[in-house]
Design a protein around this motif. Structure first.
Motif, PDB file in Angstrom:
ATOM      1  N   CYS A  34      21.904 -68.635  64.091  1.00 55.29           N
ATOM      2  CA  CYS A  34      22.967 -67.948  63.491  1.00 55.29           C
ATOM      3  C   CYS A  34      24.007 -67.789  64.426  1.00 55.29           C
ATOM      4  CB  CYS A  34      22.412 -66.600  62.801  1.00 55.29           C
ATOM      5  SG  CYS A  34      21.277 -66.737  61.502  1.00 55.29           S
ATOM      6  N   GLY A  35      23.682 -67.386  65.677  1.00 54.30           N
ATOM      7  CA  GLY A  35      24.845 -67.152  66.471  1.00 54.30           C
ATOM      8  C   GLY A  35      25.334 -68.631  67.145  1.00 54.30           C
ATOM      9  N   ALA A  36      24.599 -69.701  66.951  1.00 51.44           N
ATOM     10  CA  ALA A  36      25.466 -70.768  67.237  1.00 51.44           C
ATOM     11  C   ALA A  36      26.330 -71.411  66.259  1.00 51.44           C
ATOM     12  CB  ALA A  36      24.190 -71.907  67.490  1.00 51.44           C
ATOM     13  N   ALA A  37      26.025 -70.832  64.780  1.00 52.76           N
ATOM     14  CA  ALA A  37      26.818 -71.344  63.881  1.00 52.76           C
ATOM     15  C   ALA A  37      28.043 -70.678  63.935  1.00 52.76           C
ATOM     16  CB  ALA A  37      26.090 -70.966  62.555  1.00 52.76           C
ATOM     17  N   VAL A  38      27.731 -69.212  64.127  1.00 49.86           N
ATOM     18  CA  VAL A  38      29.175 -68.313  64.117  1.00 49.86           C
ATOM     19  C   VAL A  38      30.093 -68.809  65.191  1.00 49.86           C
ATOM     20  CG1 VAL A  38      29.760 -66.074  64.563  1.00 49.86           C
ATOM     21  CG2 VAL A  38      27.827 -66.336  63.071  1.00 49.86           C
ATOM     22  N   PHE A  39      29.543 -68.902  66.671  1.00 47.69           N
ATOM     23  CA  PHE A  39      30.358 -69.422  67.809  1.00 47.69           C
ATOM     24  C   PHE A  39      31.003 -70.556  67.495  1.00 47.69           C
ATOM     25  CE2 PHE A  39      27.924 -66.050  70.223  1.00 47.69           C
ATOM     26  CZ  PHE A  39      28.973 -65.115  70.655  1.00 47.69           C
ATOM     27  N   SER A  40      30.328 -71.674  66.994  1.00 49.12           N
ATOM     28  CA  SER A  40      30.707 -72.849  66.706  1.00 49.12           C
ATOM     29  C   SER A  40      32.006 -73.032  65.803  1.00 49.12           C
ATOM     30  CB  SER A  40      29.660 -73.883  66.158  1.00 49.12           C
ATOM     31  OG  SER A  40      30.332 -74.864  65.753  1.00 49.12           O
ATOM     32  N   ALA A  41      32.081 -71.910  64.654  1.00 52.91           N
ATOM     33  CA  ALA A  41      33.005 -71.783  63.651  1.00 52.91           C
ATOM     34  C   ALA A  41      34.106 -71.022  64.302  1.00 52.91           C
ATOM     35  CB  ALA A  41      32.542 -71.082  62.618  1.00 52.91           C
ATOM     36  N   ILE A  42      33.861 -70.239  65.339  1.00 51.09           N
ATOM     37  CA  ILE A  42      34.995 -69.201  65.748  1.00 51.09           C
ATOM     38  C   ILE A  42      35.689 -70.208  66.984  1.00 51.09           C
ATOM     39  CG2 ILE A  42      35.443 -67.400  67.111  1.00 51.09           C
ATOM     40  CD1 ILE A  42      33.336 -65.923  65.502  1.00 51.09           C
ATOM     41  N   GLU A  43      34.999 -70.603  67.877  1.00 49.88           N
ATOM     42  CA  GLU A  43      35.630 -71.318  69.093  1.00 49.88           C
ATOM     43  C   GLU A  43      35.790 -72.612  69.030  1.00 49.88           C
ATOM     44  OE1 GLU A  43      36.327 -69.364  71.450  1.00 49.88           O
ATOM     45  OE2 GLU A  43      35.358 -67.548  70.936  1.00 49.88           O
ATOM     46  N   GLN A  44      35.199 -73.293  68.158  1.00 48.29           N
ATOM     47  CA  GLN A  44      35.682 -75.039  68.165  1.00 48.29           C
ATOM     48  C   GLN A  44      37.062 -75.292  67.860  1.00 48.29           C
ATOM     49  OE1 GLN A  44      33.190 -77.156  65.535  1.00 48.29           O
ATOM     50  NE2 GLN A  44      32.996 -78.944  66.789  1.00 48.29           N
ATOM     51  N   PRO A  45      37.720 -74.545  66.925  1.00 42.71           N
ATOM     52  CA  PRO A  45      39.145 -75.079  66.858  1.00 42.71           C
ATOM     53  C   PRO A  45      40.009 -74.450  67.808  1.00 42.71           C
ATOM     54  CG  PRO A  45      38.349 -73.628  64.647  1.00 42.71           C
ATOM     55  CD  PRO A  45      37.271 -73.630  65.755  1.00 42.71           C
ATOM     56  N   LYS A  46      39.780 -73.486  68.522  1.00 41.83           N
ATOM     57  CA  LYS A  46      40.472 -73.278  70.125  1.00 41.83           C
ATOM     58  C   LYS A  46      40.345 -74.354  71.048  1.00 41.83           C
ATOM     59  CE  LYS A  46      42.957 -70.732  72.522  1.00 41.83           C
ATOM     60  NZ  LYS A  46      44.399 -70.705  72.474  1.00 41.83           N
ATOM     61  N   GLU A  47      38.953 -74.768  71.047  1.00 47.69           N
ATOM     62  CA  GLU A  47      38.535 -75.976  71.797  1.00 47.69           C
ATOM     63  C   GLU A  47      39.393 -77.098  71.758  1.00 47.69           C
ATOM     64  OE1 GLU A  47      34.642 -78.203  73.861  1.00 47.69           O
ATOM     65  OE2 GLU A  47      34.719 -77.405  71.816  1.00 47.69           O
ATOM     66  N   ARG A  48      39.545 -77.475  70.474  1.00 51.60           N
ATOM     67  CA  ARG A  48      40.116 -78.564  70.050  1.00 51.60           C
ATOM     68  C   ARG A  48      41.650 -78.750  70.252  1.00 51.60           C
ATOM     69  NH1 ARG A  48      37.335 -79.643  63.896  1.00 51.60           N
ATOM     70  NH2 ARG A  48      35.188 -80.536  64.944  1.00 51.60           N
ATOM     71  N   GLU A  49      42.185 -77.320  70.068  1.00 51.52           N
ATOM     72  CA  GLU A  49      43.678 -77.283  70.066  1.00 51.52           C
ATOM     73  C   GLU A  49      44.009 -77.140  71.799  1.00 51.52           C
ATOM     74  OE1 GLU A  49      46.810 -73.679  69.543  1.00 51.52           O
ATOM     75  OE2 GLU A  49      45.054 -73.489  68.832  1.00 51.52           O
ATOM     76  N   THR A  50      43.192 -76.611  72.536  1.00 49.56           N
ATOM     77  CA  THR A  50      43.317 -76.611  73.956  1.00 49.56           C
ATOM     78  C   THR A  50      43.111 -78.089  74.559  1.00 49.56           C
ATOM     79  OG1 THR A  50      42.581 -74.482  74.220  1.00 49.56           O
ATOM     80  CG2 THR A  50      42.742 -75.584  76.309  1.00 49.56           C
ATOM     81  N   LYS A  51      42.263 -78.816  74.100  1.00 51.10           N
ATOM     82  CA  LYS A  51      41.981 -80.314  74.410  1.00 51.10           C
ATOM     83  C   LYS A  51      43.410 -81.279  74.239  1.00 51.10           C
ATOM     84  CE  LYS A  51      38.582 -83.777  74.458  1.00 51.10           C
ATOM     85  NZ  LYS A  51      37.256 -84.356  74.061  1.00 51.10           N
ATOM     86  N   GLU A  52      43.885 -81.013  73.024  1.00 54.53           N
ATOM     87  CA  GLU A  52      45.003 -81.798  72.659  1.00 54.53           C
ATOM     88  C   GLU A  52      46.297 -81.365  73.384  1.00 54.53           C
ATOM     89  OE1 GLU A  52      45.454 -80.988  68.322  1.00 54.53           O
ATOM     90  OE2 GLU A  52      43.737 -82.084  67.846  1.00 54.53           O
ATOM     91  N   LYS A  53      46.598 -80.171  73.766  1.00 58.49           N
ATOM     92  CA  LYS A  53      47.567 -79.632  74.707  1.00 58.49           C
ATOM     93  C   LYS A  53      47.221 -80.391  76.106  1.00 58.49           C
ATOM     94  CE  LYS A  53      48.352 -75.315  72.452  1.00 58.49           C
ATOM     95  NZ  LYS A  53      48.921 -73.737  72.518  1.00 58.49           N
ATOM     96  N   TRP A  54      46.130 -80.234  76.597  1.00 54.13           N
ATOM     97  CA  TRP A  54      45.894 -80.853  78.035  1.00 54.13           C
ATOM     98  C   TRP A  54      46.049 -82.286  77.975  1.00 54.13           C
ATOM     99  CZ3 TRP A  54      46.009 -80.130  82.906  1.00 54.13           C
ATOM    100  CH2 TRP A  54      45.393 -81.049  83.621  1.00 54.13           C
ATOM    101  N   GLN A  55      45.534 -82.966  76.924  1.00 55.73           N
ATOM    102  CA  GLN A  55      45.871 -84.500  76.626  1.00 55.73           C
ATOM    103  C   GLN A  55      47.085 -84.814  76.682  1.00 55.73           C
ATOM    104  OE1 GLN A  55      43.246 -86.461  77.106  1.00 55.73           O
ATOM    105  NE2 GLN A  55      44.586 -88.357  77.028  1.00 55.73           N
ATOM    106  N   HIS A  56      48.055 -83.984  75.995  1.00 55.61           N
ATOM    107  CA  HIS A  56      49.484 -84.294  76.094  1.00 55.61           C
ATOM    108  C   HIS A  56      50.047 -84.138  77.178  1.00 55.61           C
ATOM    109  CE1 HIS A  56      53.423 -84.614  73.803  1.00 55.61           C
ATOM    110  NE2 HIS A  56      53.825 -83.528  74.341  1.00 55.61           N
ATOM    111  N   LYS A  57      49.799 -82.905  77.962  1.00 56.35           N
ATOM    112  CA  LYS A  57      50.354 -82.607  79.417  1.00 56.35           C
ATOM    113  C   LYS A  57      50.100 -83.615  80.377  1.00 56.35           C
ATOM    114  CE  LYS A  57      51.063 -77.418  79.445  1.00 56.35           C
ATOM    115  NZ  LYS A  57      50.483 -76.505  80.039  1.00 56.35           N
ATOM    116  N   PHE A  58      48.730 -84.070  80.201  1.00 57.96           N
ATOM    117  CA  PHE A  58      48.428 -85.330  81.053  1.00 57.96           C
ATOM    118  C   PHE A  58      49.115 -86.388  80.887  1.00 57.96           C
ATOM    119  CE2 PHE A  58      45.393 -88.530  82.363  1.00 57.96           C
ATOM    120  CZ  PHE A  58      44.868 -87.949  83.576  1.00 57.96           C
ATOM    121  N   GLU A  59      49.261 -86.924  79.653  1.00 56.36           N
ATOM    122  CA  GLU A  59      50.179 -88.237  79.487  1.00 56.36           C
ATOM    123  C   GLU A  59      51.383 -88.056  79.902  1.00 56.36           C
ATOM    124  OE1 GLU A  59      49.293 -89.086  75.533  1.00 56.36           O
ATOM    125  OE2 GLU A  59      47.312 -89.553  75.903  1.00 56.36           O
TER     126      GLU A  59
END
Length: 409
Positions: A34-59
């Protein structure tokens, strides 16, 4: 706690300790899922957003300075290795001077382990193994002794309040008042505070310590107040992620006073949260026992109903002995030693038969004694001439019953 009637319950064929262990393991796994499901739903969108921003900065950086993407990645990998060794972009205090090393060993023996400082040499790693083995064991022993004394103090305070309440209501006899022969401690020797009250007091103490520590960390470290509360819980509970670590800047205002306050708050917080975890574990154990008793009770009732429906030509007791009321405080163990042996439910044991017919057996014994001594119970003049009053023992009892029936008619 073996289940009667050949029940197929998962916990039915285990003893109480194994059943508790298995149920707790299942509940922990479910809790983790249950904890994994909740944290995945809360934190995964933020992780994707941060990864996209970093990839854009890197390029953009690679194109702006005409750098090879491969060379830039290799440079960043070198910085990651340096970061593990304690190198930062901004200036920070030395990690391995005496004060830094003392802060490190404090995180080791308290099992916090922030991870911002780790030994890099083979000798340091080997020494850490033996040093942590003794240090962690000693600190855990200290926490246990601290918990015992803390519970003693809380129990003494609660007992004093309870005794004062009883005195105000007149619930204590006069000989327990001050100045009498019996001391106040002896007057309520058997009284113990509820574990729920102790848990509430420890929880309030942990919240107060965390709030006070957050009020100190927030302006000095530059963290938000809720970030400071998050750090307090992670540090005091010895989780120690290492994403936020106090006392890491090169310089602070009133540096000595702040480091002393930091040490005091972490020490008090760890002791309080450790004690709270131990009390909560007692409550969880009681809840697990309660769940096991409920499962066993329902399972056995279903099996008994099935047996009563399927076994019609069997000897069964007149009234089934009911179990004690199941609660958190009761152990729920059957008192009859014959329950474990009578697995089929077809024959009633002698012990259960005697328990179910105590009154009938008492009357039978009285009548046997009277007939054996030659002074049978008087049942009327007509009964003396009907031929049923003679005999000794069980036959006489049956004759007397028949005589009474014939008289009534």
């Amino acid at each position: 706690m073996a289940c009667r009637g050949g029940c197929c319950c998962v916990f039915g064929h285990l003893n109480e300790d194994n059943g508790r262990f298995l149920l707790l393991a299942v509940l922990i796994i479910l809790y983790m899922l249950c904890g994994a499901a909740v944290f995945s739903a809360i934190e995964q969108p933020k992780e994707r957003e941060t990864k996209e921003k970093w990839q854009h900065k890197f390029e953009n950086f690679s194109q702006k300075y005409n750098l090879s993407i491969t060379d830039l990645r290799n440079f960043l990998r070198d910085y990651e290795e340096a970061n593990v060794a304690g190198i930062r972009v901004d200036s920070i205090r030395p990690r391995w001077d005496f004060t830094g090393a003392f802060y490190f060993v404090g995180t080791v023996v308290s099992t916090i382990g922030f991870g911002m400082t780790t030994p890099a040499t083979i000798a340091g790693k080997i020494f850490l193994i033996f040093y942590g083995l003794i240090g962690c064991a000693s600190t855990i022993l200290f926490f246990n002794l601290f918990l015992e004394r803390l519970i003693t103090v809380i129990a003494f305070i609660m007992k004093s309040f309870h005794e004062r309440q009883l005195r105000r209501k007149g619930g204590l006899p006069p000989d327990t008042r001050r100045g009498s022969g019996n001391s106040e401690v002896d007057s309520l020797a058997g009284w113990k505070p509820s574990v729920y009250y102790v848990m509430l007091i420890l929880c309030i103490a942990a919240i107060i310590i965390s709030c006070c520590a957050s009020a100190m960390y927030s302006p000095i470290e530059g963290w938000g107040y809720f970030d400071s509360l998050y750090f307090c819980f992670v540090a005091f509970s010895t989780i120690g992620f290492g994403d936020m670590v106090s006392s890491q800047k090169a310089k602070y205002e009133s540096q000595g006073l702040y480091r002393f306050g930091n040490f005091v708050f972490i020490f008090m917080g760890v002791c309080c949260i450790y004690s709270l975890f131990n009390v909560i574990s007692i409550v969880i154990k009681q809840c697990v026992n309660w769940i096991l008793k409920k499962m066993e009770c329902r399972c056995c009732q279903r099996c008994q109903r099935k047996l009563f429906r399927s076994r019609r030509n069997v000897v069964m007791p007149g009234n089934i002995r009911t179990r004690r009321n199941i609660s958190i405080e009761t152990d729920g163990v059957y008192e009859s030693e014959t329950d474990g042996r009578r697995m089929s439910g077809e024959m009633i044991s002698m012990k259960d038969f005697l328990a179910s017919n105590k009154v009938s057996l008492a009357i039978m014994q009285k009548q046997l004694s009277e007939t054996a001594n030659g002074c049978p119970r008087q049942i009327g003049t007509s009964s003396r001439h009907n031929g049923f009053s003679g005999g000794v023992g069980a036959l006489a009892i049956m004759n007397n019953r028949l005589a009474e029936t014939s008289v009534d008619r």
